[in-house]
Design an enzyme around this catalytic site. Structure first.
Site, PDB file in Angstrom:
ATOM      1  N   CYS A   1      -0.115  -8.519   3.312  1.00  0.00           N
ATOM      2  CA  CYS A   1      -0.754  -7.313   4.628  1.00  0.00           C
ATOM      3  C   CYS A   1      -0.632  -6.433   3.790  1.00  0.00           C
ATOM      4  CB  CYS A   1       0.406  -7.697   5.792  1.00  0.00           C
ATOM      5  SG  CYS A   1       1.582  -6.797   5.593  1.00  0.00           S
TER       6      CYS A   1
ATOM      7  N   ASN B   1       3.107  -4.994   4.226  1.00  0.00           N
ATOM      8  CA  ASN B   1       3.706  -6.325   3.389  1.00  0.00           C
ATOM      9  C   ASN B   1       5.285  -5.909   4.286  1.00  0.00           C
ATOM     10  OD1 ASN B   1       6.193  -6.341   0.731  1.00  0.00           O
ATOM     11  ND2 ASN B   1       5.369  -8.114   2.202  1.00  0.00           N
TER      12      ASN B   1
ATOM     13  N   CYS C   1       4.974  -5.523   8.124  1.00  0.00           N
ATOM     14  CA  CYS C   1       5.072  -7.063   9.379  1.00  0.00           C
ATOM     15  C   CYS C   1       4.851  -8.453   9.325  1.00  0.00           C
ATOM     16  CB  CYS C   1       4.179  -5.998  10.364  1.00  0.00           C
ATOM     17  SG  CYS C   1       4.951  -5.100  11.134  1.00  0.00           S
ATOM     18  N   ARG C   2       3.734  -8.861   9.008  1.00  0.00           N
ATOM     19  CA  ARG C   2       2.973 -10.280   8.820  1.00  0.00           C
ATOM     20  C   ARG C   2       2.937 -10.976   7.908  1.00  0.00           C
ATOM     21  NH1 ARG C   2      -3.079  -8.203   9.695  1.00  0.00           N
ATOM     22  NH2 ARG C   2      -2.120  -6.236   8.584  1.00  0.00           N
ATOM     23  N   SER C   3       3.576 -10.187   7.206  1.00  0.00           N
ATOM     24  CA  SER C   3       3.001 -10.332   5.290  1.00  0.00           C
ATOM     25  C   SER C   3       4.885 -11.301   5.202  1.00  0.00           C
ATOM     26  CB  SER C   3       3.230 -10.304   3.692  1.00  0.00           C
ATOM     27  OG  SER C   3       3.786  -9.333   3.753  1.00  0.00           O
TER      28      SER C   3
ATOM     29  N   ASP D   1      -2.943  -6.958  12.511  1.00  0.00           N
ATOM     30  CA  ASP D   1      -1.976  -6.411  12.585  1.00  0.00           C
ATOM     31  C   ASP D   1      -1.036  -5.725  13.905  1.00  0.00           C
ATOM     32  OD1 ASP D   1       0.463  -4.118  10.794  1.00  0.00           O
ATOM     33  OD2 ASP D   1      -1.220  -3.167  10.052  1.00  0.00           O
TER      34      ASP D   1
END
Length: 157
Positions: free
Chosen positions: A7, A10, A12-14, A125
């Site tokens: 993301c 690096n 939140c999402r990943s 995001d």
């Protein structure tokens, strides 16, 4: 099988995807599978996942020990799949890959493409949102996408 989640920063999402995927690797006894996550920007290098992401993972019995990092050229050669979360992630990953010599063998894909629902292809995001609602939405998309990926690629018992 080696899978990298990417993301923007690096944070939140990943790292959430990495934690979910690690859980699925253990649950399905996929001992030769590896996973990691990375960002496209160096804003948070050396830090842990964002607090709300960690809180959400904890609510689901998971945790992230990941220390944020930036994607490297070597990642394109090491990982079999590199998953981006949104259009800008995919575009940037493809631009990097196009410049590599020799061409990298990895597959660059939207993680959300495994949901087979166009409206869920993009995992937005949640960083700039207020509260936890966007984190819950992202987590649910990530979890289901990862589960479907594992179902598709795990070796038959």
């Amino acid at each position: 099988m080696k899978v990298l989640f990417v993301c923007l920063a690096n944070t939140c999402r990943s790292p959430m995807a990495e934690a979910v995927f690690k859980h699925l690797i253990l649950k399905n006894h996929l001992t030769n599978w590896k996973t990691d996550s990375a960002g496209l920007r160096d804003w948070n290098v050396g830090l842990r996942a964002q607090g709300r992401a960690q809180e959400l993972l904890q609510q689901h019995g998971l945790k992230s020990e990941h220390i944020t990092r930036v994607i490297t050229v070597d990642d394109f050669y090491y990982f079999d799949f590199i998953f981006g979360m949104d259009e800008s992630n995919i575009t940037e990953l493809q631009l990097i890959a196009e410049k590599l010599e020799p061409p990298a063998p990895c597959q660059i894909q939207y993680l959300g493409s495994y949901l087979n629902r166009e409206e869920d292809k993009i995992i937005k995001d949640p960083y700039f949102s207020q509260g936890m609602a966007s984190f819950h939405t992202a987590y649910l998309q990530i979890r289901e996408s990862c589960e479907r990926f594992v179902e598709q690629y795990r070796p038959e018992a």
